[in-house]
Design a protein around this motif. Structure first.
Motif, PDB file in Angstrom:
ATOM      1  N   SER A  62      36.859 -60.614  -7.720  1.00  0.00           N
ATOM      2  CA  SER A  62      35.971 -60.201  -6.651  1.00  0.00           C
ATOM      3  C   SER A  62      36.287 -58.756  -6.290  1.00  0.00           C
ATOM      4  N   SER A  64      36.556 -58.014  -2.959  1.00  0.00           N
ATOM      5  CA  SER A  64      36.928 -58.152  -1.546  1.00  0.00           C
ATOM      6  C   SER A  64      38.163 -57.297  -1.274  1.00  0.00           C
ATOM      7  N   GLU A  70      42.180 -55.932  -6.041  1.00  0.00           N
ATOM      8  CA  GLU A  70      40.787 -55.762  -5.615  1.00  0.00           C
ATOM      9  C   GLU A  70      40.587 -54.408  -4.932  1.00  0.00           C
ATOM     10  N   TYR A  99      30.118 -63.797 -10.987  1.00  0.00           N
ATOM     11  CA  TYR A  99      30.346 -63.554  -9.552  1.00  0.00           C
ATOM     12  C   TYR A  99      30.825 -62.116  -9.331  1.00  0.00           C
ATOM     13  N   LEU A 100      31.699 -61.650 -10.216  1.00  0.00           N
ATOM     14  CA  LEU A 100      32.130 -60.253 -10.126  1.00  0.00           C
ATOM     15  C   LEU A 100      30.997 -59.308 -10.550  1.00  0.00           C
ATOM     16  N   GLN A 103      28.691 -58.484  -7.847  1.00  0.00           N
ATOM     17  CA  GLN A 103      29.251 -57.498  -6.915  1.00  0.00           C
ATOM     18  C   GLN A 103      29.259 -56.089  -7.505  1.00  0.00           C
ATOM     19  N   ALA A 250      29.222 -64.713   0.405  1.00  0.00           N
ATOM     20  CA  ALA A 250      29.876 -65.260  -0.799  1.00  0.00           C
ATOM     21  C   ALA A 250      28.998 -66.355  -1.400  1.00  0.00           C
TER      22      ALA A 250
END
Ligand code: GDP
Ligand code: K
Length: 276
Positions: A62, A64, A70, A99-100, A103, A250
């Motif tokens: 992620s 985050s 990160e 998911y990454l 982002q 999320a």
């Protein structure tokens, strides 16, 4: 001629190091990121006359602000503004990896996806619609196997093509749903009016999304107290979706990753029979 800065991003264990070694080889320099003990690999080399600076970002799930890895990855992407991201993904685990990717798309930086472990994905009977990913995300997708050294030339060629026509492919802005998009538009209007320089110095959608989810690191970077943001944007979302906007966001990102993966990954019939 200018140097093309390429950031290599991906989850841990997707074959990122193997791929970088295969491309940059002995030209790879290993050090540490400033102030921390996280390893930094970087290479400066030439491909058909094109100077490339390749920077290996720490493997993360992620962007985050919760782990050193990160933070290093996001700070590099946001503040050093690489020309291009190579997102190495594990083709046998596409949903989790996307998911990454979702982002990374928020940054608006052009992206080439190395669909790595393609040998294993083939062996397991996965068929991945790379063109589908390209269209849905507005990126290039290149199947690779870092260990078998396949797809590496195509990947290198993709870097060259990008350098020649940097604007030929812009990453898509994914739709986060009406409520979220309305809240983002509200924050955007407010910032454009009161803090226009901010919107220029950060990737715009990235900034809006991180402010919406209450990312304190971004607020500190941008020197914006929570009270400087339009409360109505947050209140409406909280009424409709609950207090925790970080969790809401999320969920939205996970649903997008799941939906995209469902559309592009098939398991071939033959293999399905073998498996049962
Ligand atoms: P990183 O953590 O992303 O840097 O991943 P590594 O480069 O350390 O690779 C993790 C493991 O996956 C190692 O055992 C590699 O040999 C293996 N690996 C890397 N790329 C491939 C690939 O394309 N196919 C297969 N089958 N294995 C790979
Ligand atoms: K590893």
């Amino acid at each position: 001629r200018r140097v093309l800065t390429v950031a290599v991003a991906g989850n841990p264990n997707v074959g990122k190091s193997t791929l970088i070694n295969a491309i940059a080889g002995t030209r790879l320099q290993v050090g540490n990121w400033p102030g921390v003990t996280v390893e930094k690999k970087e290479a400066l080399f030439e491909l058909d006359g094109l100077k490339i600076r390749l920077v290996d970002l720490p493997g993360t799930y992620s962007l985050s602000p919760y782990t050193q890895e990160e933070i290093i990855a996001r700070d590099f992407l946001v503040h050093e503004k690489p020309d291009l991201i190579v997102n190495v993904v594990d083709a046998t685990n596409l949903e989790r990896n996307l998911y990454l990717t979702v982002q990374l798309l928020e940054l608006g930086i052009p992206l080439v996806m190395a669909l790595n472990m393609s040998d294993e994905a083939d062996a397991k009977g996965y068929r991945i619609d790379g063109d589908g990913i390209e269209q849905m995300m507005g990126i290039r997708v290149i199947p690779t196997s870092a260990t078998r050294r396949t797809g590496l030339e195509s990947l290198q060629k993709a870097l060259g093509e990008y350098a020649e026509a940097p604007d030929s492919r812009r990453p898509r802005t994914l739709n986060y749903g009406d409520d979220m998009e309305r809240a983002l538009a509200c924050i955007r209007e407010h910032l454009l009016l009161l803090h226009p320089a901010l919107v220029e110095s950060f990737p715009e959608r990235w900034l809006l999304l991180r402010l919406l989810e209450g990312d304190e690191r971004v607020r500190a970077d941008a020197n914006l107290p929570a009270s400087a943001l339009p409360q109505e944007a947050f209140e409406h979302l909280r009424r409709a979706h609950g207090e925790d906007l970080e969790a809401l966001l999320a969920d939205v990102r996970y649903s997008l990753a799941t939906g995209l993966a469902r559309e592009v990954v098939q398991r071939t019939e033959q293999r399905n029979l073998e498996m049962t």
